[in-house]
Design a protein around this motif. Sequence first.
Motif, PDB file in Angstrom:
ATOM      1  N   ASP A 268      54.649  38.861  53.014  1.00  0.00           N
ATOM      2  CA  ASP A 268      54.480  37.604  53.746  1.00  0.00           C
ATOM      3  C   ASP A 268      54.335  36.387  52.818  1.00  0.00           C
ATOM      4  O   ASP A 268      54.224  35.263  53.280  1.00  0.00           O
ATOM      5  N   GLU A 269      54.352  36.631  51.512  1.00  0.00           N
ATOM      6  CA  GLU A 269      54.315  35.532  50.559  1.00  0.00           C
ATOM      7  C   GLU A 269      55.646  35.335  49.838  1.00  0.00           C
ATOM      8  O   GLU A 269      55.768  34.452  48.985  1.00  0.00           O
ATOM      9  N   LEU A 270      56.639  36.128  50.189  1.00  0.00           N
ATOM     10  CA  LEU A 270      57.982  35.971  49.620  1.00  0.00           C
ATOM     11  C   LEU A 270      58.668  34.761  50.246  1.00  0.00           C
ATOM     12  O   LEU A 270      58.275  34.291  51.315  1.00  0.00           O
ATOM     13  N   PRO A 271      59.735  34.259  49.612  1.00  0.00           N
ATOM     14  CA  PRO A 271      60.559  33.251  50.294  1.00  0.00           C
ATOM     15  C   PRO A 271      61.028  33.800  51.638  1.00  0.00           C
ATOM     16  O   PRO A 271      61.073  35.030  51.840  1.00  0.00           O
TER      17      PRO A 271
ATOM     18  N   HIS B  24      64.231  39.997  48.635  1.00  0.00           N
ATOM     19  CA  HIS B  24      64.119  39.179  47.426  1.00  0.00           C
ATOM     20  C   HIS B  24      63.452  39.986  46.306  1.00  0.00           C
ATOM     21  O   HIS B  24      62.384  39.621  45.794  1.00  0.00           O
ATOM     22  N   PRO B  25      64.073  41.089  45.888  1.00  0.00           N
ATOM     23  CA  PRO B  25      63.373  42.009  44.982  1.00  0.00           C
ATOM     24  C   PRO B  25      62.947  41.385  43.658  1.00  0.00           C
ATOM     25  O   PRO B  25      61.917  41.761  43.099  1.00  0.00           O
ATOM     26  N   TYR B  26      63.725  40.423  43.132  1.00  0.00           N
ATOM     27  CA  TYR B  26      63.378  39.853  41.832  1.00  0.00           C
ATOM     28  C   TYR B  26      62.202  38.889  41.927  1.00  0.00           C
ATOM     29  O   TYR B  26      61.582  38.560  40.918  1.00  0.00           O
ATOM     30  N   VAL B  27      61.914  38.441  43.135  1.00  0.00           N
ATOM     31  CA  VAL B  27      60.692  37.682  43.368  1.00  0.00           C
ATOM     32  C   VAL B  27      59.544  38.648  43.634  1.00  0.00           C
ATOM     33  O   VAL B  27      58.432  38.487  43.120  1.00  0.00           O
ATOM     34  N   ALA B  28      59.833  39.683  44.422  1.00  0.00           N
ATOM     35  CA  ALA B  28      58.793  40.636  44.818  1.00  0.00           C
ATOM     36  C   ALA B  28      58.138  41.306  43.609  1.00  0.00           C
ATOM     37  O   ALA B  28      56.926  41.549  43.602  1.00  0.00           O
ATOM     38  N   ILE B  29      58.934  41.602  42.575  1.00  0.00           N
ATOM     39  CA  ILE B  29      58.375  42.290  41.406  1.00  0.00           C
ATOM     40  C   ILE B  29      57.995  41.309  40.297  1.00  0.00           C
ATOM     41  O   ILE B  29      57.631  41.734  39.199  1.00  0.00           O
TER      42      ILE B  29
ATOM     43  N   ASN C 269      62.909  29.338  42.416  1.00  0.00           N
ATOM     44  CA  ASN C 269      62.685  29.468  40.980  1.00  0.00           C
ATOM     45  C   ASN C 269      61.572  30.459  40.626  1.00  0.00           C
ATOM     46  O   ASN C 269      61.029  30.428  39.529  1.00  0.00           O
ATOM     47  N   LYS C 270      61.227  31.348  41.562  1.00  0.00           N
ATOM     48  CA  LYS C 270      60.173  32.329  41.311  1.00  0.00           C
ATOM     49  C   LYS C 270      60.743  33.667  40.845  1.00  0.00           C
ATOM     50  O   LYS C 270      59.994  34.573  40.495  1.00  0.00           O
ATOM     51  N   SER C 271      62.062  33.784  40.852  1.00  0.00           N
ATOM     52  CA  SER C 271      62.691  35.027  40.463  1.00  0.00           C
ATOM     53  C   SER C 271      62.542  35.253  38.968  1.00  0.00           C
ATOM     54  O   SER C 271      62.557  34.316  38.170  1.00  0.00           O
ATOM     55  N   ILE C 272      62.423  36.543  38.578  1.00  0.00           N
ATOM     56  CA  ILE C 272      62.362  36.874  37.160  1.00  0.00           C
ATOM     57  C   ILE C 272      63.681  36.579  36.460  1.00  0.00           C
ATOM     58  O   ILE C 272      63.746  36.565  35.239  1.00  0.00           O
ATOM     59  N   LEU C 273      64.748  36.310  37.227  1.00  0.00           N
ATOM     60  CA  LEU C 273      66.041  35.989  36.626  1.00  0.00           C
ATOM     61  C   LEU C 273      66.165  34.510  36.273  1.00  0.00           C
ATOM     62  O   LEU C 273      67.014  34.141  35.461  1.00  0.00           O
TER      63      LEU C 273
END
Length: 411
Positions: free
Chosen positions: A271-274, A244-249, A100-104
């Motif tokens: 290293d902090e991404l899913p 996981h680009p939508y989390v990364a940004i 649930n961290k994605s911008i989407l």
Amino acid sequence: MTVPLTPAQPAGLTVQPVDYAPSVGKRLRQEQFGVAVSGIKDINNLTDEEFATIEELLYKHSVVVFENVDLNPDGQFRLTRQFDPQAHEYGHGAKGRPDNKSILHPDLRTIPGTPVQLIGNGLVTDEHVLQGLKSPTQLKHPSHETFHKTQLSAEESEKGYTRFYRWHIDAALYERDPPKVTTLYGLQMPLGKGNIVRYDDGTGDELEVPLGGTAFVSGKVMFDILPAEYKSLAVRALVKYFPHPYVAIGTAKSRSTGLGMETDGLEVPLDELPPWEEKHVKTFPVCWKNPVTGNLHLQVHPSGIKEIIIDPLPSTTARSPSTLCPDGAHLTDLKEVRDLMYKMQRPGIAPELVYVVDWKPKTLALFHNRGVLHSITGAFQPDEVRAFWQNNLASTDIPLGPSAEDVLRYA
């Protein structure tokens, strides 16, 4: 003016250019970017002849619009899947918004029993719109106020100014491959209101749009208008995306045009991404080849890019002082990568090159997701209800890049 069809066109089906706003320039009109189709018997159950015609129109004209059609979620899923019969999973996957961290994540609600998504704004209570989702369901239209580095003032917004939210391709860009088509069906929306999109990039560019209009630009035109040295670079280049680009940004901020990100070191560290695996990280050509027309479309999702890999010039191609990266290159500096891609893509979103769908209830738009970029526009009040069904499916193949002949032609 009608648009010519194949000799086997179904009886009663008519095709015309879309209703262009006065802002649309000569280039898009000549390209016949966008067509309006009428005379379909049942959009939920197309005949083979109807679908063959619509498929051809999609690849040739990029956006296909139907007005006043009765669509249901199952029919929308079937229609979307006809373009890629082996596809079955929503483009971002059943868990496409990891942790649930994605911008989407705030923007999508899945219709039960289908991969169709409910998107929009306001408190939705209509059972037909909800299709089994809990009533009421609260939706929120994405706003530049949370995504862009700079924002319009409250006074500017009250005067009707807005921005493009985010120019993008519908694609997970990690693990799953980009959908071939997106279907978007309008159910409820405010009517008769408009906005003025401001680019706010020093050019003074502005564009009048209907409230909540969906903006489209042609990847073909975006490539065609490039100077020769950038065409050479484009046909030799690949783009590598973030895992996981939508989390990364998610913690970074967008440019004022909605075309890619500012570089302020705010991205989520790798290293902090899913959890992610290198084998699922996506690298795609900068140019995607249209499977029907053979045209090249500049198709890069500018928000998620991380690196650019450029092949050297073919050995038979003469170099000139203007040739870019003649020996090839691997660009990993994020600002350099983003600035280069912005320089290539920004001309393609000029106001005269943007077609905006003016939504009405029961309007359906299909767009060639591998041939266009699109963006949401507008800002809604909390009590303004906007409800759409959206569907795209992770593809069973990858986009085709330039052929060897294309590289020789443009390099």
